[in-house]
Design an enzyme around this catalytic site. Sequence first.
Site, PDB file in Angstrom:
ATOM      1  N   GLY A 249      -0.130  -3.943  -9.104  1.00  0.00           N
ATOM      2  CA  GLY A 249       0.204  -2.755  -8.334  1.00  0.00           C
ATOM      3  C   GLY A 249       0.702  -3.099  -7.057  1.00  0.00           C
ATOM      4  N   GLY A 520     -11.817  -1.826  -4.680  1.00  0.00           N
ATOM      5  CA  GLY A 520     -12.061  -1.516  -6.395  1.00  0.00           C
ATOM      6  C   GLY A 520     -13.384  -2.015  -6.784  1.00  0.00           C
ATOM      7  N   GLY A 708     -15.059  -7.564  -0.685  1.00  0.00           N
ATOM      8  CA  GLY A 708     -13.481  -7.169  -1.286  1.00  0.00           C
ATOM      9  C   GLY A 708     -12.832  -8.538  -1.089  1.00  0.00           C
ATOM     10  CD  GLU A 711      -5.124  -5.085   0.053  1.00  0.00           C
ATOM     11  OE1 GLU A 711      -3.906  -4.614   0.476  1.00  0.00           O
ATOM     12  OE2 GLU A 711      -6.131  -4.369  -0.332  1.00  0.00           O
TER      13      GLU A 711
HETATM   14 MO1  MOS Z   1      -3.177  -2.428  -1.691  1.00  0.00          MO
HETATM   15  S1  MOS Z   1      -1.396  -3.043  -0.668  1.00  0.00           S
HETATM   16  O1  MOS Z   1      -4.002  -1.655  -0.734  1.00  0.00           O
HETATM   17  O2  MOS Z   1      -2.630  -1.656  -3.133  1.00  0.00           O
END
Ligand code: MOS
Length: 746
Positions: A249, A520, A708, A711
């Site tokens: 994604g 997520g 998380g 990222e």
């Molecule tokens: Mo991410 S760039 O927040 O799907």
Amino acid sequence: MATSLKTVMTKRTPRAGAERVDARDKVRGATRYAADDVRAGLLHAALVPSRIARGTVTGIDTAAAQRVRGVRTVFTHENIGSFDTGGFLMGGGFGFQSFYPLRSPQVAYRGQTVAMVVADTPEAAREAAALVAVTYAAIPFVATIDAPDAQPQAQSALLPQPMFADRRAGDAEAALQGAAFTVDAAYELPVQHQNPMEIIATVAEWSADGVLTIHEPTQNAESVRHGLAKQLGIEPAKVRVLSPTVGGGFGQKNSLQSHTALVAIAARTLGRPVKLVLSRSQLFHNASFRPASRHRVRLGADRGGKLVAAIHEIDQQTSRHDLFPSSGTEITSRLYGIGNFLGRERLVRTDVQTPGYMRAPFEHPAAFAFESAVDEMAYALGRDPVAFRLANDAAVDPLSGKPFSSRHLAECLAKGSSAFGWARRTMAPRSMRAPDGSFIGWGVAAGAYKAAIAPAIAKVRLDASGTVRVAVGGHEMGQGIRTAIALTVARVLGAPVAAVEILVGDTTAAPQHLTAGSWGTATALPPVQEAAQRLMDDLRQNAGAQAGANGATAVALLRASGRPFAEAESRMRAPGQPEQVFGRLTGGLPAAAGPVYPDFVAFSFIAHFVEVRIEPTTRRIRVPRVLSVADCGTVASLRTARSQVEGGVVWGIGAALREASEVDARYGGFLNADLAEYVLPVAADIGRIDVDFVGKPDTRLNAMGVKGLGEVAMVGVAPAIVNAVFHATGKRLRRLPLRLEDLLES
Ligand code: MOS
């Protein structure tokens, strides 16, 4: 003085952790993606792209296209009929941009869809699309952030909301004036496009009773559902969106796409299911991308090596039709305990599709600039770059004065430097050489990323056969959310992992909030764990005082009770979020909170250590090893967590040394719009990657203690590489990607 490095390689950490629950299906090719759909009666669509960058369509001749055998219809703005906008994700709507092609003759960017052919076969659709003859009235356009006509505007004025405002602590200008040491440097980053393995594809089908089913890879099934309902003027209850597996994604699939309604309208008009698969080139022109950005960083330090002031100013590209906000200084203001900070962001309108979120969208560019400048300051002061960072660690959030929910950046740096062998580094540039004569550089950089949480509803159901069904908001895009959910439920219920079936990315199973922003795991896992625990408590209560009830598995208790099944539900939202936030969740609107919560701020942290080797004649840069230590709270699934960090490091190497989307200012659009010319790292570019975790649960943030990871993994890789290149060569490069010619110039 040269040091030989043959002996400092660390031992590779063994792979561990339960295997991915979907691995076997994926490697056998059994997993079905939207483009694999071959249902009976399927028609195929192909897009016709605009050849101009801005203006109006003045005429479309479809005669030749319609003569191609198998062509059903050529849809244009003249014949498709009216349909609504789906709005812009960051403007109260559902799409990655507010511009929806074919609603008018307007052309907003090169490559924009100006017509869509539907035919019996993909070959016929593509052949006909090439034969659609379009005439245009073109007007001047702005291609790049540096164009003479480009006009940066203050974000705080364009978007007068607290979250987009300048960030201030103390008085940065005054503190900078009085600082004993200063650094003032400018940094440049190009446009980049995420290139997931799975390109975007849409299959639309209408049932006899008017229910629309969409199969499309997305990180935000609910936005596709509600956006389409709005666009088509139908009830959201009449739209189902199924996105059970997504082949990557990275933000590109985070909302309603501009073409999805076109496919739905074609299917309704023709009374047949229709499939559209974008080409790789169309992905570059019809989906969001990482905008170009320019950074100026000014740092001030005192004689004792303490950072006393920082000013970080960012110009970021946006489209003409939308304001895609920047929030790069959200993390650079928190990386260190700098009492005087000013973060200022400006947006620059260009004629492109709206840029958007691409893994660590602001944090990777911001960290490249800021962590390069911090390295420059360490050298200006003659301090070791790790020791300098440790000496400037933050105790509380410099902006708000609130505590961090947890912060183990110092431990990441300490653990990483010891495992990397940093103590053997000699400070002077060009002081370390390999036996083959290559210059060796060791660089370090830190990263941070907000720990956000979205509302979620989880249902867990166990039947007497032992099957556990979990339905929750979340999208599996390869990051491993299914594996993390399965491990969590299996642990609570005492069930085998293989018995757990997981429904995510399915609007019929549970509300599907956008899965992005690294939230997520922290969003889906706590309610899943709580629902499973409730189910277990319920079964235990029913079993009463029976012997063994406490040690028994859920299925044993269920069978003993004689009930056919048991189920439980849990709803959770972020700390401080009101109950009404569930209305946004069920309405397909983003509702994540963080990094600022009522009582604390929450971030994940990481430290990256990089070795580069630079061949002295060609200046070819290699990255033989990277070692990364992350603080992401609890590690919910070790194998997929490691894989996330490895992927982030690989992408950081690509971002620093390979990737750039080239713009020809005469024509607009993106020239290298394929995988042959958009250069990504390949296996031969990647050396050894060691990954470790601090592993301390952040129970202040949520019951499972997860922050998380997706990222933060990438944040800081690029500056660690650039800092290593400086250490190897003495050349400070401030523009990505690094080019050999930048090192060849004397
Ligand atoms: Mo991410 S760039 O927040 O799907």
